[in-house]
Scaffold this motif. Structure first.
Motif, short mmCIF file in Angstrom:
data_model
loop_
_atom_site.label_atom_id
_atom_site.label_comp_id
_atom_site.label_asym_id
_atom_site.label_seq_id
_atom_site.Cartn_x
_atom_site.Cartn_y
_atom_site.Cartn_z
N ARG A 279 0.83 -1.21 0.00
CA ARG A 279 0.00 0.00 0.00
C ARG A 279 0.86 1.26 0.00
O ARG A 279 0.59 2.23 -0.72
CB ARG A 279 -0.92 0.01 1.22
N GLU A 283 0.97 4.14 -2.92
CA GLU A 283 0.72 5.56 -2.70
C GLU A 283 1.90 6.41 -3.16
O GLU A 283 1.71 7.53 -3.64
CB GLU A 283 0.43 5.82 -1.21
N LYS A 286 1.45 6.89 -6.89
CA LYS A 286 0.09 7.25 -7.32
C LYS A 286 0.08 8.26 -8.46
O LYS A 286 -0.65 8.10 -9.46
CB LYS A 286 -0.69 7.80 -6.13
N VAL A 291 -4.85 6.52 -13.72
CA VAL A 291 -5.83 6.63 -12.63
C VAL A 291 -6.58 5.33 -12.42
O VAL A 291 -6.75 4.85 -11.28
CB VAL A 291 -6.82 7.78 -12.92
N SER A 292 -7.04 4.73 -13.50
CA SER A 292 -7.83 3.50 -13.38
C SER A 292 -6.99 2.35 -12.82
O SER A 292 -7.48 1.54 -12.02
CB SER A 292 -8.42 3.10 -14.73
N TYR A 294 -4.33 2.65 -10.85
CA TYR A 294 -4.12 2.93 -9.43
C TYR A 294 -5.32 2.47 -8.61
O TYR A 294 -5.18 1.82 -7.57
CB TYR A 294 -3.87 4.42 -9.21
N GLN A 295 -6.53 2.81 -9.08
CA GLN A 295 -7.73 2.46 -8.33
C GLN A 295 -7.93 0.95 -8.27
O GLN A 295 -8.32 0.41 -7.23
CB GLN A 295 -8.95 3.12 -8.98
N ASN A 296 -7.63 0.26 -9.37
CA ASN A 296 -7.75 -1.20 -9.37
C ASN A 296 -6.76 -1.84 -8.39
O ASN A 296 -7.09 -2.81 -7.70
CB ASN A 296 -7.52 -1.75 -10.77
N CYS A 297 -5.55 -1.30 -8.36
CA CYS A 297 -4.55 -1.81 -7.41
C CYS A 297 -5.02 -1.57 -5.97
O CYS A 297 -4.88 -2.45 -5.11
CB CYS A 297 -3.21 -1.11 -7.64
N LYS A 298 -5.55 -0.40 -5.73
CA LYS A 298 -6.02 -0.07 -4.38
C LYS A 298 -7.16 -0.99 -3.97
O LYS A 298 -7.21 -1.47 -2.82
CB LYS A 298 -6.48 1.39 -4.35
N ASN A 299 -8.07 -1.27 -4.89
CA ASN A 299 -9.21 -2.12 -4.58
C ASN A 299 -8.78 -3.56 -4.30
O ASN A 299 -9.29 -4.21 -3.38
CB ASN A 299 -10.22 -2.10 -5.74
#
Length: 340
Positions: A279, A283, A286, A291-292, A294-299
């Protein structure tokens, strides 16, 4: 070490009754030649190393042979030291004192025993930029008590590529004294090694590093102005703010070199990276990731991922910002396969 304590936790607008890991703190009183010398509060492990490192650091002893015997009563928190010489009774140099976890009277030591025991570094050691970053990551990966409690400082003596020995304590000076004691008790030369530290680089920390004998000090945090001056005077390379893929060099920068040929490859690593570490790496990258993606990795990190997947994601993110466009595109494809 830690204890589980029932607490009331406020999160997302509500209170919850939960258990939390709270770091353990104990007093340790040192007797020298049957006289009380000092009491400190510390974490309850590696007592012998702490005592030996502290006595060397304070100039009470100059050689290991100065210690005739060292007996510990860990249950009561007592250390009994017999020296082969008389203890110097000079109130301007030594005094009975209480040393808290923040070492509140350490400035007294700086003006007295520090003058006697601080060393100017003569090391020929050097590190690449990537090695600085990797060593800090290694320290964080090996900081188990901090991960449990968030209540200790961590420090390690390292070679160019790996941690040689690491210690933790509620007091940053205690953690350094434990390292010093370990090296002294085991006759380990540190001239060609480095100190990696989790806390702020204060003047006292730089002085401790000089006593240990290292020539390069790496920290995740900031230095003070006096620490930088001491580093310059003692020929120590001080590196701070090692976070993600960046850091600052405050003194003797010649020991930190550019990665060979601008190396941005992921490299090999045998460390299992935690979800928290992945995580943090995500970050730090980031602003460079789509953007997409990054969000998929975060999810995906909200799921219970296999260790191999965590390791692969970590290394695909590592030095992403330094990679050229073609390599970033290749990593994007590999990350997408893992997280979508």
């Amino acid at each position: 070490m830690s204890l589980k304590k029932p607490i009331s936790s406020y999160r997302n607008g509500t209170f919850q009754n939960v258990y939390d890991d709270v770091v353990t703190e104990v007093p340790l009183t040192i007797f020298i030649n049957n006289e009380e010398f000092a009491t400190m509060v510390c974490s309850p492990f590696h007592f012998k190393e702490l005592v030996v490192g502290f006595l060397f650091s304070e100039g009470v002893i100059l050689f290991k042979k100065d210690i005739k015997s060292l007996d510990m009563d860990e249950d009561k928190g007592f250390a009994y030291v017999q020296l082969t010489k008389q203890l110097v009774h000079n109130q301007s140099f030594y005094s009975k004192r209480f040393i808290g976890s923040c070492c509140g009277k350490s400035r007294q030591f700086y003006f007295h025993s520090d003058v006697k025991t601080a060393k100017t570094s003569m090391t020929d050691a050097s590190l690449s930029a990537d090695q600085c970053i990797q060593l800090m990551e290694n320290l964080q990966q090996n900081s188990d008590v901090f991960k449990e409690t968030g209540g200790v400082h961590n420090a390690a003596v390292c070679s160019h590529s790996e941690i040689f020995v690491n210690r933790a304590d509620i007091g940053r000076h205690n953690a350094l004294d434990k390292l010093y004691g370990y090296c002294l008790l085991n006759n380990i030369s540190v001239r060609d090694k480095m100190l990696v530290f989790s806390g702020r680089l204060s003047s006292e920390v730089l002085t401790k590093a000089s006593k240990i004998g290292v020539g390069i000090v790496l920290s995740k945090s900031a230095p003070t102005d006096l620490a930088v001056k001491l580093a310059e005077d003692l020929n120590i390379t001080a590196v701070g703010f090692i976070r993600g893929s960046s850091f600052n060099i405050y003194s003797h920068s010649h020991r930190i070199t550019q990665n060979e040929k601008g190396d941005t490859t992921m490299g090999s690593c045998n460390i299992d990276h935690s979800e928290e570490s992945v995580r943090e790496k995500l970050e730090s990258q980031k602003s460079y990731l789509p953007v997409s993606l990054y969000q998929n990795c975060k999810n995906i990190l909200n799921e219970n991922l296999h260790q191999d997947t965590l390791n692969e994601v970590f290394h695909l993110l590592k030095k992403y910002d330094l990679a050229d466009e073609a390599e970033q595109q290749d990593r994007n494809k590999k990350l997408s396969t893992l997280v979508e």
